[in-house]
Write a protein that holds these residues in place. Structure first.
Motif, PDB file in Angstrom:
ATOM      1  N   SER A  64       0.842  -1.198   0.000  1.00 41.24           N
ATOM      2  CA  SER A  64       0.000   0.000   0.000  1.00 41.24           C
ATOM      3  C   SER A  64       0.875   1.245   0.000  1.00 41.24           C
ATOM      4  O   SER A  64       1.877   1.318   0.705  1.00 41.24           O
ATOM      5  CB  SER A  64      -0.895   0.015   1.241  1.00 41.24           C
ATOM      6  N   SER A  65       0.499   2.210  -0.795  1.00 42.66           N
ATOM      7  CA  SER A  65       1.229   3.483  -0.799  1.00 42.66           C
ATOM      8  C   SER A  65       0.963   4.262   0.482  1.00 42.66           C
ATOM      9  O   SER A  65       1.701   5.151   0.851  1.00 42.66           O
ATOM     10  CB  SER A  65       0.800   4.321  -2.005  1.00 42.66           C
ATOM     11  N   LYS A  66      -0.162   3.957   1.141  1.00 42.79           N
ATOM     12  CA  LYS A  66      -0.582   4.603   2.386  1.00 42.79           C
ATOM     13  C   LYS A  66      -0.787   6.106   2.228  1.00 42.79           C
ATOM     14  O   LYS A  66      -0.843   6.845   3.199  1.00 42.79           O
ATOM     15  CB  LYS A  66       0.415   4.310   3.512  1.00 42.79           C
ATOM     16  N   ASP A  67      -0.873   6.547   0.994  1.00 40.76           N
ATOM     17  CA  ASP A  67      -1.132   7.958   0.719  1.00 40.76           C
ATOM     18  C   ASP A  67      -2.614   8.106   0.402  1.00 40.76           C
ATOM     19  O   ASP A  67      -3.030   8.228  -0.734  1.00 40.76           O
ATOM     20  CB  ASP A  67      -0.278   8.424  -0.458  1.00 40.76           C
ATOM     21  N   PHE A  68      -3.433   8.075   1.451  1.00 45.72           N
ATOM     22  CA  PHE A  68      -4.877   8.077   1.279  1.00 45.72           C
ATOM     23  C   PHE A  68      -5.386   9.489   0.986  1.00 45.72           C
ATOM     24  O   PHE A  68      -4.932  10.461   1.582  1.00 45.72           O
ATOM     25  CB  PHE A  68      -5.577   7.535   2.525  1.00 45.72           C
ATOM     26  N   SER A  69      -6.348   9.560   0.066  1.00 47.07           N
ATOM     27  CA  SER A  69      -7.024  10.818  -0.258  1.00 47.07           C
ATOM     28  C   SER A  69      -8.499  10.678   0.098  1.00 47.07           C
ATOM     29  O   SER A  69      -9.146   9.699  -0.288  1.00 47.07           O
ATOM     30  CB  SER A  69      -6.894  11.139  -1.752  1.00 47.07           C
ATOM     31  N   ILE A  70      -9.019  11.631   0.830  1.00 49.89           N
ATOM     32  CA  ILE A  70     -10.433  11.586   1.229  1.00 49.89           C
ATOM     33  C   ILE A  70     -11.313  11.855   0.013  1.00 49.89           C
ATOM     34  O   ILE A  70     -11.100  12.817  -0.719  1.00 49.89           O
ATOM     35  CB  ILE A  70     -10.716  12.615   2.333  1.00 49.89           C
ATOM     36  N   ILE A  71     -12.313  11.006  -0.187  1.00 49.31           N
ATOM     37  CA  ILE A  71     -13.214  11.190  -1.322  1.00 49.31           C
ATOM     38  C   ILE A  71     -14.657  11.431  -0.891  1.00 49.31           C
ATOM     39  O   ILE A  71     -15.483  11.838  -1.697  1.00 49.31           O
ATOM     40  CB  ILE A  71     -13.148   9.993  -2.297  1.00 49.31           C
ATOM     41  N   SER A  72     -14.972  11.187   0.376  1.00 51.02           N
ATOM     42  CA  SER A  72     -16.317  11.494   0.863  1.00 51.02           C
ATOM     43  C   SER A  72     -16.287  11.533   2.388  1.00 51.02           C
ATOM     44  O   SER A  72     -15.599  10.730   3.019  1.00 51.02           O
ATOM     45  CB  SER A  72     -17.325  10.440   0.390  1.00 51.02           C
ATOM     46  N   VAL A  73     -17.012  12.486   2.958  1.00 50.01           N
ATOM     47  CA  VAL A  73     -17.085  12.616   4.416  1.00 50.01           C
ATOM     48  C   VAL A  73     -18.498  12.986   4.822  1.00 50.01           C
ATOM     49  O   VAL A  73     -19.157  13.788   4.156  1.00 50.01           O
ATOM     50  CB  VAL A  73     -16.113  13.702   4.940  1.00 50.01           C
ATOM     51  N   TRP A  74     -18.948  12.390   5.914  1.00 52.10           N
ATOM     52  CA  TRP A  74     -20.274  12.736   6.453  1.00 52.10           C
ATOM     53  C   TRP A  74     -20.146  12.988   7.950  1.00 52.10           C
ATOM     54  O   TRP A  74     -19.526  12.206   8.679  1.00 52.10           O
ATOM     55  CB  TRP A  74     -21.265  11.594   6.229  1.00 52.10           C
ATOM     56  N   LEU A  75     -20.757  14.048   8.424  1.00 53.28           N
ATOM     57  CA  LEU A  75     -20.828  14.315   9.858  1.00 53.28           C
ATOM     58  C   LEU A  75     -21.757  13.300  10.521  1.00 53.28           C
ATOM     59  O   LEU A  75     -22.789  12.942   9.967  1.00 53.28           O
ATOM     60  CB  LEU A  75     -21.346  15.725  10.114  1.00 53.28           C
TER      61      LEU A  75
END
Length: 261
Positions: A64-75
């Motif tokens: 895994s590159s472990k370079d995660f990018s957020i693509i969706s977030v919910w409160l």
């Protein structure tokens, strides 16, 4: 409630991804879904009270590159929200992963400031769905019509009418209390863009003194003070958002052809 919500989201997402060959693993308090090309991660940020869906590519060596990018977030506030909100989050995550706009969302996740600010507004608007379920159709129409979600414009055009109608017809309703709980929680946990949307756009739009007297006691002390400070911006002209209408397939084809000539 948090554990139950996490389980609902995890099961619904894996039900879909497992059909595409994804494996599920646990990493600390996060859940990973992976195949040979990509890894998706679901985790809960307890400080910000939000579920995050992120992704990263798998290098050729299989690590895994472990370079995660957020693509969706919910409160999600476990003290207030229910299984209904958890199911909505799961549905949104699935739409992000399966929908036709997946590629666009993954690409845009690398862009920072403007898109992150706008994304925070989308999180806030998604939270308002618990009070105004009818916003779902408006959100879909907005995403279909514009290349970039117009956070502030959407709040003015689609959210404010519902808020004003609620105040005019049911000033003391449970629905109003629920709205104010959402405004209070969102204001305390959000960035400046969301706070400005709550105070300058939503609360400053309440002109009727009777309506103001109904909603103000339901607001937190912090939000009351912020609303009072925001009064100086009332009726000020704010520069509108620059938006791009989505081009039709025919328009894109003609544009491409003209560039090749």
């Amino acid at each position: 409630m948090l554990n139950k919500a996490f389980k609902i989201i995890e099961e619904k997402v894996f039900e879909s991804l497992s059909k595409k060959g994804f494996q599920k693993n646990k990493l600390g308090t996060s859940i990973l879904f992976s195949n040979k090309d990509i890894i998706y991660k679901i985790e809960f940020d307890n400080n910000r009270k939000q579920f995050c869906l992120s992704s990263c590519s798998v290098p050729e060596d299989g690590s895994s590159s472990k370079d995660f990018s957020i693509i969706s977030v919910w409160l999600f506030d476990p003290s207030v929200d229910t299984e209904k909100e958890a199911k909505s989050i799961a549905a949104d995550f699935l739409e992000t992963l399966e929908g036709p706009k997946q590629k666009v969302k993954l690409q845009s996740s690398s862009k920072k400031t403007n898109e992150q600010n706008n994304t925070n507004l989308i999180f806030f608007i998604n939270r308002l769905i618990t009070t105004f379920p009818e916003l779902k159709d408006d959100i879909k129409n907005e995403k279909d019509a514009y290349e970039e979600f117009r956070g502030i414009s959407f709040i003015r055009e689609s959210v404010l009418p519902h808020v004003k109608k609620l105040l005019d017809s049911n000033q003391k309703s449970e629905k109003l209390k629920k709205l104010c709980t959402t405004l209070n929680n969102s204001y305390s946990n959000a960035n400046l863009d969301v706070r400005s949307a709550i105070t300058i756009v939503i609360l400053n739009s309440i002109d009727d003194e009777k309506n103001r007297s109904f909603i103000e006691p339901l607001l937190s002390e912090d939000l009351k003070r912020a609303w009072k400070a925001a009064q100086k911006y009332k009726d000020k002209v704010v520069k509108p958002e620059k938006v791009k209408k989505k081009k039709s397939f025919l328009a894109k084809t003609l544009e491409t052809a003209s560039k090749q000539q």
